[in-house]
Design an enzyme around this catalytic site. Structure first.
Site, PDB file in Angstrom:
ATOM      1  N   GLY A   1     -15.339   8.000  -3.554  1.00 41.31           N
ATOM      2  CA  GLY A   1     -14.221   8.472  -4.381  1.00 41.31           C
ATOM      3  C   GLY A   1     -12.857   8.204  -3.770  1.00 41.31           C
TER       4      GLY A   1
ATOM      5  CG  ASP B   1      -2.922  15.298  -1.688  1.00 43.92           C
ATOM      6  OD1 ASP B   1      -3.796  14.556  -1.197  1.00 43.92           O
ATOM      7  OD2 ASP B   1      -2.607  15.271  -2.899  1.00 43.92           O
TER       8      ASP B   1
ATOM      9  CG  ASN C   1     -12.746  11.193  -0.354  1.00 43.61           C
ATOM     10  OD1 ASN C   1     -13.737  11.868  -0.085  1.00 43.61           O
ATOM     11  ND2 ASN C   1     -11.697  11.684  -0.990  1.00 43.61           N
TER      12      ASN C   1
ATOM     13  CG  HIS D   1      -3.360  -1.183   5.651  1.00 45.88           C
ATOM     14  ND1 HIS D   1      -3.075  -0.347   4.587  1.00 45.88           N
ATOM     15  CD2 HIS D   1      -4.486  -1.848   5.318  1.00 45.88           C
ATOM     16  CE1 HIS D   1      -3.986  -0.533   3.648  1.00 45.88           C
ATOM     17  NE2 HIS D   1      -4.861  -1.442   4.071  1.00 45.88           N
TER      18      HIS D   1
ATOM     19  CG  HIS E   1      -3.157   3.440   4.735  1.00 47.05           C
ATOM     20  ND1 HIS E   1      -2.072   2.632   5.022  1.00 47.05           N
ATOM     21  CD2 HIS E   1      -3.308   4.250   5.799  1.00 47.05           C
ATOM     22  CE1 HIS E   1      -1.590   2.937   6.218  1.00 47.05           C
ATOM     23  NE2 HIS E   1      -2.322   3.931   6.712  1.00 47.05           N
TER      24      HIS E   1
ATOM     25  CG  HIS F   1      -6.271   9.170   3.020  1.00 49.09           C
ATOM     26  ND1 HIS F   1      -6.485   7.928   2.458  1.00 49.09           N
ATOM     27  CD2 HIS F   1      -6.791  10.080   2.157  1.00 49.09           C
ATOM     28  CE1 HIS F   1      -7.111   8.087   1.299  1.00 49.09           C
ATOM     29  NE2 HIS F   1      -7.313   9.379   1.099  1.00 49.09           N
TER      30      HIS F   1
ATOM     31  CB  CYS G   1      -0.873  -0.055   1.239  1.00 49.99           C
ATOM     32  SG  CYS G   1      -1.512   1.516   1.812  1.00 49.99           S
TER      33      CYS G   1
ATOM     34  CB  CYS H   1       1.829   0.595   4.136  1.00 50.54           C
ATOM     35  SG  CYS H   1       0.331   0.076   5.003  1.00 50.54           S
TER      36      CYS H   1
ATOM     37  CG  HIS I   1      -8.221  14.505   1.759  1.00 48.94           C
ATOM     38  ND1 HIS I   1      -7.409  14.604   0.659  1.00 48.94           N
ATOM     39  CD2 HIS I   1      -8.820  13.294   1.667  1.00 48.94           C
ATOM     40  CE1 HIS I   1      -7.531  13.510  -0.089  1.00 48.94           C
ATOM     41  NE2 HIS I   1      -8.386  12.700   0.506  1.00 48.94           N
TER      42      HIS I   1
HETATM   43  P1  AMP Z   1      -8.397   9.747  -1.830  1.00 47.98           P
HETATM   44  O1  AMP Z   1      -9.000  10.032  -3.181  1.00 47.98           O
HETATM   45  O2  AMP Z   1      -9.227  10.261  -0.705  1.00 47.98           O
HETATM   46  O3  AMP Z   1      -8.044   8.282  -1.685  1.00 47.98           O
HETATM   47  O4  AMP Z   1      -7.075  10.599  -1.755  1.00 47.98           O
HETATM   48  C1  AMP Z   1      -5.816  10.116  -2.043  1.00 47.98           C
HETATM   49  C2  AMP Z   1      -4.901  11.303  -2.025  1.00 47.98           C
HETATM   50  O5  AMP Z   1      -3.575  10.855  -1.922  1.00 47.98           O
HETATM   51  C3  AMP Z   1      -4.979  12.169  -3.282  1.00 47.98           C
HETATM   52  O6  AMP Z   1      -5.329  13.509  -2.895  1.00 47.98           O
HETATM   53  C4  AMP Z   1      -3.574  12.085  -3.858  1.00 47.98           C
HETATM   54  O7  AMP Z   1      -3.145  13.306  -4.439  1.00 47.98           O
HETATM   55  C5  AMP Z   1      -2.751  11.713  -2.636  1.00 47.98           C
HETATM   56  N1  AMP Z   1      -1.516  10.991  -2.913  1.00 47.98           N
HETATM   57  C6  AMP Z   1      -1.355   9.858  -3.640  1.00 47.98           C
HETATM   58  N2  AMP Z   1      -0.059   9.464  -3.633  1.00 47.98           N
HETATM   59  C7  AMP Z   1       0.609  10.359  -2.860  1.00 47.98           C
HETATM   60  C8  AMP Z   1       1.974  10.522  -2.460  1.00 47.98           C
HETATM   61  N3  AMP Z   1       2.917   9.656  -2.861  1.00 47.98           N
HETATM   62  N4  AMP Z   1       2.302  11.567  -1.672  1.00 47.98           N
HETATM   63  C9  AMP Z   1       1.360  12.444  -1.265  1.00 47.98           C
HETATM   64  N5  AMP Z   1       0.050  12.351  -1.605  1.00 47.98           N
HETATM   65  C10 AMP Z   1      -0.315  11.338  -2.389  1.00 47.98           C
END
Ligand code: AMP
Length: 108
Positions: A88, A28, A82, A44, A93, A95, A2, A5, A97
């Site tokens: 969406g 982000d 989300n 996780h 994992h 998180h 992941c 992770c 925002h």
């Molecule tokens: P979600 O759509 O809620 O799953 O959001 C995933 C978020 O992770 C998105 O806003 C991506 O821009 C962000 N994201 C994905 N890979 C990375 C990364 N390597 N470093 C920082 N943010 C990331």
């Protein structure tokens, strides 16, 4: 593995904001506001359906510290998690925002 992770383990670099033994806040990669942070537990859990109440309780304290470090505690911010296909969620994992640093468009 992941992607979050891998970030938690330092295998993928991230722009860190705050870290504890259990949680990590980082910027982000594709910001949707002037300030766009992500907060994860290092353990996780797929999403909010999966996470335990005790981890959420500790993460609440951590996220309150994160908004202080970001300097947005009093100006305001939006916190979003989300969940699943209709929510969406792209990274499976849990998180949160944190969007801030400007007047955000109203969603709900
Ligand atoms: P979600 O759509 O809620 O799953 O959001 C995933 C978020 O992770 C998105 O806003 C991506 O821009 C962000 N994201 C994905 N890979 C990375 C990364 N390597 N470093 C920082 N943010 C990331």
């Amino acid at each position: 593995m992941c992607v979050f992770c891998a970030i938690a383990e330092g295998k993928i670099p991230s722009k860190k904001i705050l870290e504890s033994d259990k949680f990590l806040a980082f910027y982000d990669i594709n910001p949707q506001a002037k300030v766009h942070a992500l907060v994860i537990p290092k353990e996780h859990f797929k999403d909010f359906n999966d996470v335990t109440p005790s981890v959420m309780a500790e993460m609440t304290t951590f996220m309150q510290e994160v908004v202080s470090v970001l300097g947005v505690k009093n100006s305001g911010y939006r916190m979003i998690t989300n969940i699943g296909v209709d929510g969406g969620q792209e990274v499976p994992h849990i998180h949160f925002h944190i969007l801030a640093g400007e007047k955000l468009g109203k969603l709900v």
